[in-house]
Motif scaffolding. Sequence first.
Motif, PDB file in Angstrom:
ATOM      1  N   TRP A  40       0.831  -1.206   0.000  1.00 45.58           N
ATOM      2  CA  TRP A  40       0.000   0.000   0.000  1.00 45.58           C
ATOM      3  C   TRP A  40       0.867   1.258   0.000  1.00 45.58           C
ATOM      4  CZ3 TRP A  40      -1.543   3.227   4.481  1.00 45.58           C
ATOM      5  CH2 TRP A  40      -2.476   4.206   4.122  1.00 45.58           C
ATOM      6  N   GLU A  41       1.935   1.248   0.787  1.00 39.94           N
ATOM      7  CA  GLU A  41       2.828   2.404   0.809  1.00 39.94           C
ATOM      8  C   GLU A  41       3.452   2.616  -0.571  1.00 39.94           C
ATOM      9  OE1 GLU A  41       4.439   5.744   2.370  1.00 39.94           O
ATOM     10  OE2 GLU A  41       3.070   4.398   3.429  1.00 39.94           O
ATOM     11  N   LEU A  42       3.785   1.545  -1.271  1.00 34.54           N
ATOM     12  CA  LEU A  42       4.335   1.668  -2.615  1.00 34.54           C
ATOM     13  C   LEU A  42       3.297   2.204  -3.588  1.00 34.54           C
ATOM     14  CD1 LEU A  42       6.378  -1.633  -2.606  1.00 34.54           C
ATOM     15  CD2 LEU A  42       7.355   0.650  -2.973  1.00 34.54           C
ATOM     16  N   ARG A  43       2.057   1.757  -3.461  1.00 34.70           N
ATOM     17  CA  ARG A  43       1.000   2.318  -4.316  1.00 34.70           C
ATOM     18  C   ARG A  43       0.877   3.811  -4.083  1.00 34.70           C
ATOM     19  NH1 ARG A  43      -5.566   1.022  -5.052  1.00 34.70           N
ATOM     20  NH2 ARG A  43      -5.897   2.962  -6.234  1.00 34.70           N
ATOM     21  N   ARG A  44       0.902   4.237  -2.842  1.00 34.43           N
ATOM     22  CA  ARG A  44       0.783   5.654  -2.520  1.00 34.43           C
ATOM     23  C   ARG A  44       1.939   6.460  -3.093  1.00 34.43           C
ATOM     24  NH1 ARG A  44       0.610   6.284   3.600  1.00 34.43           N
ATOM     25  NH2 ARG A  44      -0.331   8.297   3.187  1.00 34.43           N
ATOM     26  N   ARG A  45       3.055   5.806  -3.329  1.00 32.71           N
ATOM     27  CA  ARG A  45       4.227   6.485  -3.891  1.00 32.71           C
ATOM     28  C   ARG A  45       4.317   6.312  -5.405  1.00 32.71           C
ATOM     29  NH1 ARG A  45       8.459   7.460   0.275  1.00 32.71           N
ATOM     30  NH2 ARG A  45       7.389   7.250   2.271  1.00 32.71           N
ATOM     31  N   GLY A  46       3.209   5.929  -6.012  1.00 29.77           N
ATOM     32  CA  GLY A  46       3.120   5.949  -7.457  1.00 29.77           C
ATOM     33  C   GLY A  46       3.606   4.704  -8.166  1.00 29.77           C
ATOM     34  N   ARG A  47       3.790   3.599  -7.455  1.00 29.78           N
ATOM     35  CA  ARG A  47       4.271   2.382  -8.092  1.00 29.78           C
ATOM     36  C   ARG A  47       3.136   1.383  -8.282  1.00 29.78           C
ATOM     37  NH1 ARG A  47       7.609   5.880  -8.138  1.00 29.78           N
ATOM     38  NH2 ARG A  47       9.879   5.549  -8.091  1.00 29.78           N
ATOM     39  N   SER A  48       3.107   0.740  -9.443  1.00 23.73           N
ATOM     40  CA  SER A  48       2.175  -0.367  -9.636  1.00 23.73           C
ATOM     41  C   SER A  48       2.720  -1.579  -8.884  1.00 23.73           C
ATOM     42  CB  SER A  48       2.002  -0.682 -11.120  1.00 23.73           C
ATOM     43  OG  SER A  48       3.228  -1.093 -11.700  1.00 23.73           O
ATOM     44  N   VAL A  49       1.819  -2.319  -8.248  1.00 22.24           N
ATOM     45  CA  VAL A  49       2.237  -3.377  -7.327  1.00 22.24           C
ATOM     46  C   VAL A  49       1.462  -4.657  -7.613  1.00 22.24           C
ATOM     47  CG1 VAL A  49       2.512  -4.035  -4.902  1.00 22.24           C
ATOM     48  CG2 VAL A  49       2.681  -1.631  -5.546  1.00 22.24           C
ATOM     49  N   ALA A  50       2.167  -5.787  -7.540  1.00 21.69           N
ATOM     50  CA  ALA A  50       1.540  -7.111  -7.505  1.00 21.69           C
ATOM     51  C   ALA A  50       1.908  -7.759  -6.176  1.00 21.69           C
ATOM     52  CB  ALA A  50       2.018  -7.976  -8.660  1.00 21.69           C
ATOM     53  N   VAL A  51       0.943  -8.397  -5.533  1.00 25.44           N
ATOM     54  CA  VAL A  51       1.153  -9.069  -4.247  1.00 25.44           C
ATOM     55  C   VAL A  51       0.889 -10.552  -4.442  1.00 25.44           C
ATOM     56  CG1 VAL A  51       0.497  -9.192  -1.820  1.00 25.44           C
ATOM     57  CG2 VAL A  51       0.419  -6.990  -3.012  1.00 25.44           C
ATOM     58  N   VAL A  52       1.855 -11.374  -4.065  1.00 26.76           N
ATOM     59  CA  VAL A  52       1.762 -12.822  -4.267  1.00 26.76           C
ATOM     60  C   VAL A  52       1.577 -13.520  -2.931  1.00 26.76           C
ATOM     61  CG1 VAL A  52       2.948 -14.870  -5.136  1.00 26.76           C
ATOM     62  CG2 VAL A  52       3.219 -12.686  -6.325  1.00 26.76           C
ATOM     63  N   ASP A  53       0.484 -14.256  -2.799  1.00 28.11           N
ATOM     64  CA  ASP A  53       0.225 -15.021  -1.576  1.00 28.11           C
ATOM     65  C   ASP A  53      -0.945 -15.960  -1.854  1.00 28.11           C
ATOM     66  OD1 ASP A  53      -0.882 -15.729   1.157  1.00 28.11           O
ATOM     67  OD2 ASP A  53       0.753 -14.429   1.783  1.00 28.11           O
ATOM     68  N   PRO A  54      -0.846 -17.245  -1.457  1.00 32.75           N
ATOM     69  CA  PRO A  54      -1.978 -18.154  -1.700  1.00 32.75           C
ATOM     70  C   PRO A  54      -3.239 -17.744  -0.959  1.00 32.75           C
ATOM     71  CG  PRO A  54       0.022 -19.380  -1.142  1.00 32.75           C
ATOM     72  CD  PRO A  54       0.303 -17.947  -0.853  1.00 32.75           C
ATOM     73  N   GLU A  55      -3.092 -17.230   0.284  1.00 35.10           N
ATOM     74  CA  GLU A  55      -4.243 -16.866   1.105  1.00 35.10           C
ATOM     75  C   GLU A  55      -3.905 -15.592   1.877  1.00 35.10           C
ATOM     76  OE1 GLU A  55      -6.449 -20.288   3.045  1.00 35.10           O
ATOM     77  OE2 GLU A  55      -4.463 -21.179   2.788  1.00 35.10           O
ATOM     78  N   PRO A  56      -4.143 -14.443   1.307  1.00 37.15           N
ATOM     79  CA  PRO A  56      -3.786 -13.189   1.973  1.00 37.15           C
ATOM     80  C   PRO A  56      -4.383 -13.078   3.373  1.00 37.15           C
ATOM     81  CG  PRO A  56      -4.376 -12.782  -0.311  1.00 37.15           C
ATOM     82  CD  PRO A  56      -4.705 -14.214  -0.039  1.00 37.15           C
ATOM     83  N   GLY A  57      -3.532 -12.692   4.312  1.00 42.43           N
ATOM     84  CA  GLY A  57      -3.981 -12.443   5.673  1.00 42.43           C
ATOM     85  C   GLY A  57      -4.299 -13.660   6.496  1.00 42.43           C
ATOM     86  N   SER A  58      -3.925 -14.855   6.026  1.00 44.57           N
ATOM     87  CA  SER A  58      -4.319 -16.074   6.735  1.00 44.57           C
ATOM     88  C   SER A  58      -3.230 -16.630   7.645  1.00 44.57           C
ATOM     89  CB  SER A  58      -4.712 -17.160   5.722  1.00 44.57           C
ATOM     90  OG  SER A  58      -3.575 -17.543   4.939  1.00 44.57           O
ATOM     91  N   GLY A  59      -2.058 -16.022   7.657  1.00 46.44           N
ATOM     92  CA  GLY A  59      -0.955 -16.537   8.456  1.00 46.44           C
ATOM     93  C   GLY A  59      -0.937 -15.958   9.850  1.00 46.44           C
ATOM     94  N   ALA A  60       0.240 -15.521  10.278  1.00 47.96           N
ATOM     95  CA  ALA A  60       0.383 -14.988  11.629  1.00 47.96           C
ATOM     96  C   ALA A  60      -0.510 -13.779  11.864  1.00 47.96           C
ATOM     97  CB  ALA A  60       1.845 -14.624  11.890  1.00 47.96           C
ATOM     98  N   SER A  61      -0.765 -12.996  10.826  1.00 47.80           N
ATOM     99  CA  SER A  61      -1.624 -11.816  10.982  1.00 47.80           C
ATOM    100  C   SER A  61      -3.039 -12.202  11.405  1.00 47.80           C
ATOM    101  CB  SER A  61      -1.682 -11.026   9.676  1.00 47.80           C
ATOM    102  OG  SER A  61      -0.402 -10.570   9.301  1.00 47.80           O
ATOM    103  N   ARG A  62      -3.478 -13.387  11.003  1.00 45.08           N
ATOM    104  CA  ARG A  62      -4.825 -13.846  11.354  1.00 45.08           C
ATOM    105  C   ARG A  62      -4.955 -14.087  12.852  1.00 45.08           C
ATOM    106  NH1 ARG A  62     -10.016 -13.671   9.579  1.00 45.08           N
ATOM    107  NH2 ARG A  62     -11.218 -15.428  10.371  1.00 45.08           N
ATOM    108  N   ALA A  63      -3.875 -14.518  13.473  1.00 37.82           N
ATOM    109  CA  ALA A  63      -3.923 -14.857  14.898  1.00 37.82           C
ATOM    110  C   ALA A  63      -3.486 -13.722  15.800  1.00 37.82           C
ATOM    111  CB  ALA A  63      -3.038 -16.078  15.157  1.00 37.82           C
ATOM    112  N   ALA A  64      -2.901 -12.668  15.247  1.00 36.66           N
ATOM    113  CA  ALA A  64      -2.311 -11.614  16.077  1.00 36.66           C
ATOM    114  C   ALA A  64      -3.354 -10.916  16.938  1.00 36.66           C
ATOM    115  CB  ALA A  64      -1.606 -10.599  15.191  1.00 36.66           C
ATOM    116  N   ALA A  65      -2.935 -10.494  18.116  1.00 34.17           N
ATOM    117  CA  ALA A  65      -3.827  -9.783  19.026  1.00 34.17           C
ATOM    118  C   ALA A  65      -3.923  -8.305  18.693  1.00 34.17           C
ATOM    119  CB  ALA A  65      -3.349  -9.953  20.467  1.00 34.17           C
ATOM    120  N   GLY A  66      -2.886  -7.746  18.074  1.00 36.70           N
ATOM    121  CA  GLY A  66      -2.940  -6.345  17.665  1.00 36.70           C
ATOM    122  C   GLY A  66      -2.618  -5.345  18.761  1.00 36.70           C
TER     123      GLY A  66
END
Length: 484
Positions: A40-66
């Motif tokens: 997202w920070e790269l998009r905001r700085r004018g770069r086109s971005v591709a994100v590669v992940d089988p299941e976005p947000g399903s790893g450690a971020s899914r379990a994090a308490a925040g």
Amino acid sequence: MTSAHPVPATAPHPLVEQPVHVRADVVVVGAGVIGLATAWELRRRGRSVAVVDPEPGSGASRAAAGMLAPVSEVQYQQEPLYPLMTASAAEYPAFVAALEQAAGGTVGHRATETLVCGVDAADRQALADLRELQARHGMTVEQLSLRAARALEPALSPRLSAAFRIPDDHQVDPRGLVAGLLAALTAPEPSEPPGSAQPPEPPASPGRSRFPGPAEPPESPRSPEGAGPAGFPGGRDGGPARLVHGRATGLRRSAEGAVTGVRLADGGMVSAAWTVLAPGTGLGDLEELPEGWHPPLRPVHGDILRARVPAGAPELLERTVRSLVHGTPVYLVPRTDGTVVIGATSREDDLAGPSAGGVFRLLRDAQALVPGVADLELVEVLARARPGTPDDIPYLGRVRDPDGSPVPGLVVSTGYFRHGVLLAPLAARLAAQLVVGGAGPDPGADAEHLATTDPHRFDRPVEARRGDPAPAAAGPGPGNRSTR
């Protein structure tokens, strides 16, 4: 204007089902909080971005308490980590404001304080000793009487031995954060709706980004390039990101050795001038990494629970409450939807799923801290592995060849262990600056942060590499710590 509703948990996004050849300015491998925030920070700085992940947000971020806890997460013998935590915590309000504006909804950020408690005399002494360390580093920790603590949170046990108030430790909902990042990443380029009753935003120009953060005064300082407000040097939107639901298997390299993207498990590829590696514990599985670069990472599993207050009952807690219970840490993080996150164990074993003993201990210790936990409905038991480094400090920076020269087109950002959510704003900004160029508001501090997170700090001398087995990753750092 940011709407009051949360970002949908399943934000719509473009899907590349079977990519043959995707092209972008930058490819980010890994769609946890770190990878998505960087994209997202790269998009905001004018770069086109591709994100590669089988299941976005399903790893450690899914379990994090925040927990955004630069103070209560302080551990002994981890002094180099403190500046990273405090700097990123300071960036969070602007980060959240910009993200919610871009995503069109809230991400569950709460500026409520944190209480830290102890159950027995040894817990009280341990927390008092830790408070001295925190005070030496300029952190605010206020000791409370037990009566004052229970006036703030009546659900606390009357049998506690100590209580401390930390006003600068807050929280965010990581699932809301991931949903917001996905929505902001894949949103169409901003445009003014016809007939809007609100004063129109100024159009994109060399003086203002079309994907702005918090409003800047007209005389706001400029970035070194003079292209936009400080911190947003792109001056234009990079456009909606491409989400590639696949697994990266290795880097693509040019004949000259530059990294030109990644290869995918299904035979496809993503071509890009820059590649950012944020795959968590999967870093070592990638092929074509630079010769001799084997940064040690270990999976640290953690069990975490989610419970719900019964319908019609008042909320159990208003603040995050952390505690030592006979020397073992536990925390309770209340959400605005009536759920409470209870965590977390920290174990380095081969059990990928939840541990029965870990779940038992969490429920036992949570009830010792807040007896009303026994009346909650248990709605989720989860375990995830977090990527840990030998010193528990992440790897963030340019990757180098054996001769010490930077590998063209390659940045790494992984190994955040329990601090990924807290460090996301800082990590995203620093990684984007490495790709795009430019400087943050304090270039000297940024240089120190990158020196601390040097991805080559555990490299062996060149003469020791030939024929020698790689050293084993170091074990866990100091004990008595929670996971994120």
